[in-house]
Design an enzyme around this catalytic site. Sequence first.
Site, PDB file in Angstrom:
ATOM      1  N   LYS A 164      13.457 -21.984 -17.477  1.00 50.65           N
ATOM      2  CA  LYS A 164      13.419 -20.546 -17.744  1.00 50.65           C
ATOM      3  C   LYS A 164      14.855 -20.023 -17.743  1.00 50.65           C
ATOM      4  O   LYS A 164      15.713 -20.682 -17.136  1.00 50.65           O
ATOM      5  CB  LYS A 164      12.574 -19.838 -16.704  1.00 50.65           C
ATOM      6  N   HIS A 194       8.053 -22.858 -12.406  1.00 50.90           N
ATOM      7  CA  HIS A 194       7.831 -23.578 -11.149  1.00 50.90           C
ATOM      8  C   HIS A 194       6.756 -22.919 -10.293  1.00 50.90           C
ATOM      9  O   HIS A 194       6.212 -23.544  -9.396  1.00 50.90           O
ATOM     10  CB  HIS A 194       9.135 -23.793 -10.383  1.00 50.90           C
ATOM     11  N   GLU A 232      11.629 -10.946  -2.343  1.00 48.11           N
ATOM     12  CA  GLU A 232      12.708 -11.773  -1.791  1.00 48.11           C
ATOM     13  C   GLU A 232      13.514 -10.913  -0.837  1.00 48.11           C
ATOM     14  O   GLU A 232      13.664  -9.706  -1.071  1.00 48.11           O
ATOM     15  CB  GLU A 232      13.651 -12.227  -2.902  1.00 48.11           C
ATOM     16  N   ASP A 253      13.328 -11.752 -15.158  1.00 49.32           N
ATOM     17  CA  ASP A 253      13.526 -12.902 -14.291  1.00 49.32           C
ATOM     18  C   ASP A 253      12.239 -13.296 -13.562  1.00 49.32           C
ATOM     19  O   ASP A 253      11.993 -14.483 -13.328  1.00 49.32           O
ATOM     20  CB  ASP A 253      14.631 -12.550 -13.267  1.00 49.32           C
ATOM     21  N   HIS A 258       6.940 -15.488 -14.042  1.00 43.87           N
ATOM     22  CA  HIS A 258       6.093 -16.011 -12.965  1.00 43.87           C
ATOM     23  C   HIS A 258       4.862 -15.142 -12.676  1.00 43.87           C
ATOM     24  O   HIS A 258       3.761 -15.631 -12.535  1.00 43.87           O
ATOM     25  CB  HIS A 258       6.913 -16.144 -11.687  1.00 43.87           C
TER      26      HIS A 258
END
Length: 512
Positions: A164, A194, A232, A253, A258
């Site tokens: 990515k 992932h 995060e 991002d 994701h």
Amino acid sequence: MPNHEVSPCQLVIFGASGDLTKRKLIPSLYDLFIGKMLPEHFAVLGVSRTPMSDDQFRDHLLESARKFIHGLDEAKWREFAQMIYYHPGDSVLPEAFEGIRKRMAEVSQLRKTGDNCLLYLSMSPNLYEPTIVNIGNAGIVTEGKSWCSINRASRPWQRIIIEKPFGNDTESAAHLNRVLGRVFEEESIYRIDHYLGKETVQNLLVFRFANAIFEPIWNRTYIDHVQVTAAETVGVEGRGGYYDSPSGGAMRDMVQSHLLQVMAVVAMEPPVALEADGIRLEKSKIFRAARPIKAADVPLMAIRGQYGPGQMDGKPLPGYRQEPGVDPNSQTETYAALQLYVDTWRWGGVPFYLRSGKRMAKKLTEIVITFKHTPHALFREQTLKKVNGLTPNQIVINVQPNEGIRLRFEGKVPGVGMNIKSVVMDFDYVKQFNAEPPEAYATLLLDAIKGDQTLFKHRDEVEGAWRSVQGVIDYWKENDDEPLPTYASGTWGPSESDIMMDRNGRHWRNPT
Ligand SMILES: NC(=O)c1ccc[n+]([C@@H]2O[C@H](COP(=O)([O-])OP(=O)(O)OC[C@H]3O[C@@H](n4cnc5c(N)ncnc54)[C@H](OP(=O)(O)O)[C@@H]3O)[C@@H](O)[C@H]2O)c1
């Protein structure tokens, strides 16, 4: 997942001197080696421009292995390192491929890997296209070519893994798919995400489709809304220059890639069979059904924000605009939240709330399924929380850390009288199976070696995911001069995001 066999092969990593190789790829391969899961005949050939010998490359990797591999056994490492080779080369230059091909042939002879190869693009996305074109022109790919007359079952395979970000918007993703399609068959293209390699995301398929009790309630009749959070605590960690670019920011991002993938696994219909095509087709349908947010609705249904100064564990933290490499007037969002609808029979009217941010109060990735209230509030007087009677039932799927699934329901407090309180039934992955979940990259690398595409994205999924959020990206770009909502580092994001939820009488689950 279906059983695929490992066959001898060579893994060629383009971008081998970089961060991902030493931080994730090599540690994952080491784990597979220790678990005896790699093919007997296997080799890694690293390619990047930095001049290094095989031994220098191995030493460079060992240095980081000591940092990134928990419980590294150096004797085993030396055995493992024997299968690692290096070739200095610039993959943007067509002429470099003569040397690369020669080295691949040498390594193949040394390790008896035959002609099967897995090419891994672990480099800056602007290098994908020239590298793919050069791979094609160098004649490395024989699969799917009419002049390759070897019978399909016995012919060598060539697969490519792409990191990515896959494109920057719908158009650039479609362009990259066309570039790839000129060289590789779709069955040989492995677009990595992932998150799909994470154990709990895969477990979600099992949870939904291997249990008779959940699927009947997995729809608009019983579910009030779904939340997917990826929070995060870290900021840009010295990579401000990379993050603070037109292709950076939380929406591109994290959310577009994701979180939409996780949403698709939550929302997809049961596939006809447990095979890559079936699962990926059902996920693609979710992207087709995701209702694009119209420009007029963006301020209500899409929130962006940027972290300002704050503190965590008593330690003061700088704001995003004070980070090295970041423009002091940057409009890049470090937080993005969306309210999406999936227009299908199953999900009509159920909002999916997705959010991701840096420098948030807690590091966690979780999926929260909140159920509707009971049709009749029988215990209104007995519950400690009086809103609509009872606290709604919730299934919380912890993707990381503390992988597991928690079911929250109402229970009677022991003792005389009828008092009601929320209680939790807990499935903890580590405690239950007495095993740590494998690193997602190990799962995905092994799947690619085996030729199992289930956990990789099909081109339709990638383009569909971009289309779902393109309206928001365009709106934010056109309104780039609007002041960006901010949030203090160490908190749960901008208040505008809470207001978006409040408007519908809902709230984010912000665990302490
Ligand atoms: N790092 C992570 O944790 C992470 C996580 C998820 C995804 N990713 C993705 O993985 C990819 C790689 O990320 P990274 O963090 O490893 O980047 P990086 O540290 O900047 O590494 C890039 C690599 O590309 C090589 N390179 C640059 N130009 C080249 C050329 N013309 N020919 C051959 N090699 C060249 C560089 O080495 P030389 O200078 O020696 O050529 C270096 O080895 C990116 O797409 C990123 O988005 C990274």
